[in-house]
Design an enzyme around this catalytic site. Structure first.
Site, PDB file in Angstrom:
ATOM      1  N   ARG A 133      -6.416   3.356   5.722  1.00 50.59           N
ATOM      2  CA  ARG A 133      -7.401   3.556   4.946  1.00 50.59           C
ATOM      3  C   ARG A 133      -8.569   2.559   4.416  1.00 50.59           C
ATOM      4  O   ARG A 133      -9.388   2.385   3.242  1.00 50.59           O
ATOM      5  CB  ARG A 133      -7.443   4.160   4.041  1.00 50.59           C
ATOM      6  CG  ARG A 133      -6.675   5.940   4.396  1.00 50.59           C
ATOM      7  CD  ARG A 133      -6.587   6.609   2.210  1.00 50.59           C
ATOM      8  NE  ARG A 133      -5.588   7.619   2.852  1.00 50.59           N
ATOM      9  CZ  ARG A 133      -6.164   9.085   2.090  1.00 50.59           C
ATOM     10  NH1 ARG A 133      -6.680   8.581   0.443  1.00 50.59           N
ATOM     11  NH2 ARG A 133      -4.896   9.286   1.975  1.00 50.59           N
ATOM     12  N   GLY A 134      -8.005   1.020   4.254  1.00 49.16           N
ATOM     13  CA  GLY A 134      -8.934  -0.354   4.548  1.00 49.16           C
ATOM     14  C   GLY A 134      -8.599  -0.824   3.661  1.00 49.16           C
ATOM     15  O   GLY A 134      -9.129  -2.086   3.308  1.00 49.16           O
ATOM     16  N   VAL A 176       0.557  -1.081  -0.010  1.00 46.86           N
ATOM     17  CA  VAL A 176      -0.223  -0.013   0.070  1.00 46.86           C
ATOM     18  C   VAL A 176       1.077   1.033   0.096  1.00 46.86           C
ATOM     19  O   VAL A 176       1.836   1.432   0.836  1.00 46.86           O
ATOM     20  CB  VAL A 176      -1.126   0.443   1.460  1.00 46.86           C
ATOM     21  CG1 VAL A 176      -1.513   1.206   1.299  1.00 46.86           C
ATOM     22  CG2 VAL A 176      -1.903  -1.300   0.998  1.00 46.86           C
ATOM     23  N   PHE A 180       8.655 -16.121  -1.653  1.00 48.29           N
ATOM     24  CA  PHE A 180       7.501 -16.254  -2.426  1.00 48.29           C
ATOM     25  C   PHE A 180       6.697 -14.884  -2.416  1.00 48.29           C
ATOM     26  O   PHE A 180       7.190 -14.516  -1.239  1.00 48.29           O
ATOM     27  CB  PHE A 180       6.666 -17.675  -2.609  1.00 48.29           C
ATOM     28  CG  PHE A 180       5.837 -17.812  -2.115  1.00 48.29           C
ATOM     29  CD1 PHE A 180       4.412 -17.071  -1.437  1.00 48.29           C
ATOM     30  CD2 PHE A 180       5.970 -18.731  -0.884  1.00 48.29           C
ATOM     31  CE1 PHE A 180       4.241 -17.288  -0.645  1.00 48.29           C
ATOM     32  CE2 PHE A 180       5.478 -19.003   0.194  1.00 48.29           C
ATOM     33  CZ  PHE A 180       4.433 -18.039   0.545  1.00 48.29           C
ATOM     34  N   LEU A 211      -5.290  -2.307   2.399  1.00 52.72           N
ATOM     35  CA  LEU A 211      -5.501  -3.759   2.551  1.00 52.72           C
ATOM     36  C   LEU A 211      -6.274  -5.075   2.715  1.00 52.72           C
ATOM     37  O   LEU A 211      -6.363  -5.638   2.190  1.00 52.72           O
ATOM     38  CB  LEU A 211      -3.555  -4.272   3.553  1.00 52.72           C
ATOM     39  CG  LEU A 211      -3.810  -5.858   3.757  1.00 52.72           C
ATOM     40  CD1 LEU A 211      -3.277  -6.132   2.486  1.00 52.72           C
ATOM     41  CD2 LEU A 211      -2.647  -5.442   4.822  1.00 52.72           C
ATOM     42  N   THR A 212      -7.261  -4.165   3.451  1.00 55.22           N
ATOM     43  CA  THR A 212      -8.069  -5.353   4.405  1.00 55.22           C
ATOM     44  C   THR A 212      -9.594  -5.446   3.667  1.00 55.22           C
ATOM     45  O   THR A 212      -9.631  -6.506   2.932  1.00 55.22           O
ATOM     46  CB  THR A 212      -9.394  -4.479   5.376  1.00 55.22           C
ATOM     47  OG1 THR A 212      -8.356  -4.249   6.661  1.00 55.22           O
ATOM     48  CG2 THR A 212      -9.871  -5.116   5.797  1.00 55.22           C
ATOM     49  N   TYR A 264      -0.653  -9.652   9.814  1.00 55.76           N
ATOM     50  CA  TYR A 264      -0.921 -10.089   9.062  1.00 55.76           C
ATOM     51  C   TYR A 264      -2.572 -11.624  10.146  1.00 55.76           C
ATOM     52  O   TYR A 264      -3.111 -11.875   9.579  1.00 55.76           O
ATOM     53  CB  TYR A 264       0.008 -11.719   8.246  1.00 55.76           C
ATOM     54  CG  TYR A 264      -0.141 -10.835   7.473  1.00 55.76           C
ATOM     55  CD1 TYR A 264      -0.509 -10.029   6.176  1.00 55.76           C
ATOM     56  CD2 TYR A 264       1.691 -10.704   7.477  1.00 55.76           C
ATOM     57  CE1 TYR A 264      -0.524  -9.472   4.829  1.00 55.76           C
ATOM     58  CE2 TYR A 264       1.838  -9.915   5.641  1.00 55.76           C
ATOM     59  CZ  TYR A 264       0.950  -9.516   4.596  1.00 55.76           C
ATOM     60  OH  TYR A 264       1.830  -8.538   4.194  1.00 55.76           O
TER      61      TYR A 264
END
Length: 418
Positions: A97-98, A90, A418, A100-101, A129
């Site tokens: 600001r939400g 991000v 990865f 990633l959610t 996470y």
């Protein structure tokens, strides 16, 4: 408190948006934001647009997220389909600001619908996470070996078991490596599949200007019968101090199907003329390396950290996929704030068979789905999580029984980034 902005569009990217998505990814990882034509061509050759998400603000990409198909080895050798998550970023101007959610919810929802049993990732930062239901399921350790101090026989010239070590070319690695790795992966809980592109990148068939190709040395161990049982890739620096050699051999990866192969490859690395230090690369915490040396203290731990994080998407299939050393039954209350896999489940193990079913019986242990993921590959102790206040014992003795069922004699390990 800053609220998420509804005008930020989170969606799969289109082909024409790949350059902007790469720029956002480079920005998020603090690399030069410039995007070359080669980089666009390379990314376009392997990403799946439907599983490559972007967050767009006014047409500009400010968040990136990608997943791909993966196979993960469970305890006992069975493999489960996994949603492997990578390239998460991000842009600094759009934090909190939400974004990633929203990207995580879209990807995990699609993975659940697709039938993936778990999701996996390698976490850049520890605190991120857990709130999405991921738990650290494997750890890694890196050692630096002080070769002169190790006490090894300076006359060592090769394995004494009838096997041999050969240096090979990258074409040989692409030919021999995938089959060897599959044998290693099937025997190691926590190991994941490698794509054809992985072998191309590691052998220089695919490379970008951003990461110039420098060919490593490739060593292969063959048993007395000629079977390939181990392989390693390593690089050596060019350092001399006061007319004395001070080279370090840095292991990129080392895989082996037998202790004999592992021993031979480590002894080879520690016996190379001019090499005074060997950096092991990312190894399992219970790796044999230190105890292959007459003086194990010559192998100093330089890194020890969490590695593969797992998110359980299907509790029933995850618990039934693995094997158990003991027998017994246990009722688990699994808390999942995202609503993907929570509920009450009865795990019953008898002989070689395990069954997991939804139940309305009273819970014996209550735990978050992230802690179930931490326990699933057998590396963590239920009793320790109870002591930490992360698992609640609803019936006396349930935690000890859970430990007897879930813990494994060897530690899981994921050899890959990865």
């Amino acid at each position: 408190m800053t609220r998420p902005r509804s005008d930020i569009d989170v969606r799969p990217i289109g082909e024409a948006e790949i350059p902007d998505w790469i720029r956002a990814l480079n920005t998020g990882f603090l690399r030069s934001p410039g995007v070359s034509e080669d980089e666009v061509a390379d990314r376009s050759s392997y990403i799946e647009p439907a599983r490559t998400l972007g967050a767009f603000d006014g047409g500009r990409c400010v968040g990136t997220f990608r997943s791909f198909e993966q196979r993960l080895t469970a305890v006992g050798g069975a493999e489960v389909p996994a949603d492997a998550i990578t390239n998460v970023s991000v842009t600094a101007t759009h934090r909190r600001r939400g974004i990633l959610t929203r990207m995580m919810a879209e990807d995990l929802g699609a993975a659940k619908e697709r039938g993936d049993v778990v999701a996996t990732l390698i976490a850049a930062e520890y605190p991120i996470y857990g709130r999405y239901g991921f738990g650290p399921a494997t750890w890694m350790t890196e050692w630096t070996v002080d070769v002169p101090r190790a006490g090894l026989d300076p006359r060592w010239a090769g394995p004494a078991d009838g096997g041999r070590i050969d240096l090979v070319d990258r074409e040989d690695v692409r030919k021999l490596g995938p089959e060897l790795h599959e044998r290693v992966r099937r025997a190691r809980p926590g190991a994941v599949s490698r794509t054809e592109r992985w072998w191309q990148v590691e052998t220089g068939a695919v490379h970008l200007d951003r990461a110039p190709w420098v060919e490593p040395f490739f060593a292969v161990y063959r048993s007395a019968t000629g079977e390939v049982e181990g392989m390693a890739a390593y690089k050596c620096d060019d350092r001399w101090d006061d007319k004395q050699p001070a080279e370090t051999a840095k292991v990129r990866w080392l895989i082996a199907t037998t202790p004999a192969a592992e021993r031979a490859l480590w002894l080879h690395l520690c016996s190379i003329d001019w090499v005074t230090k060997v950096r092991s690369g990312w190894r399992g915490p219970d790796d044999l390396l230190p105890f292959l040396l007459p003086d194990p203290r010559a192998a100093r731990i330089t890194t020890h950290a969490d590695w593969l994080w797992v998110r359980i998407l299907d509790v029933v299939r995850a618990l039934e996929a693995r094997t158990y050393d003991g027998e017994g039954s246990l009722v688990l209350e699994v808390v999942d704030r995202a609503g993907l896999s929570g509920g009450r489940y009865r795990l019953e193990v008898a002989g070689a068979e395990a069954s997991c079913t939804a139940t309305d019986r009273a819970a014996e242990l209550t735990l978050d789905v992230a802690d179930l993921a931490t326990l699933w590959l057998g590396d963590e102790s239920v009793l320790r999580l109870v002591a930490l206040g992360r698992v609640w014992e609803e019936r006396a003795g349930a935690a000890r029984m859970a430990d007897a069922l879930l813990r494994t004699p060897g530690r899981p390990w994921c050899p890959d980034m990865f």
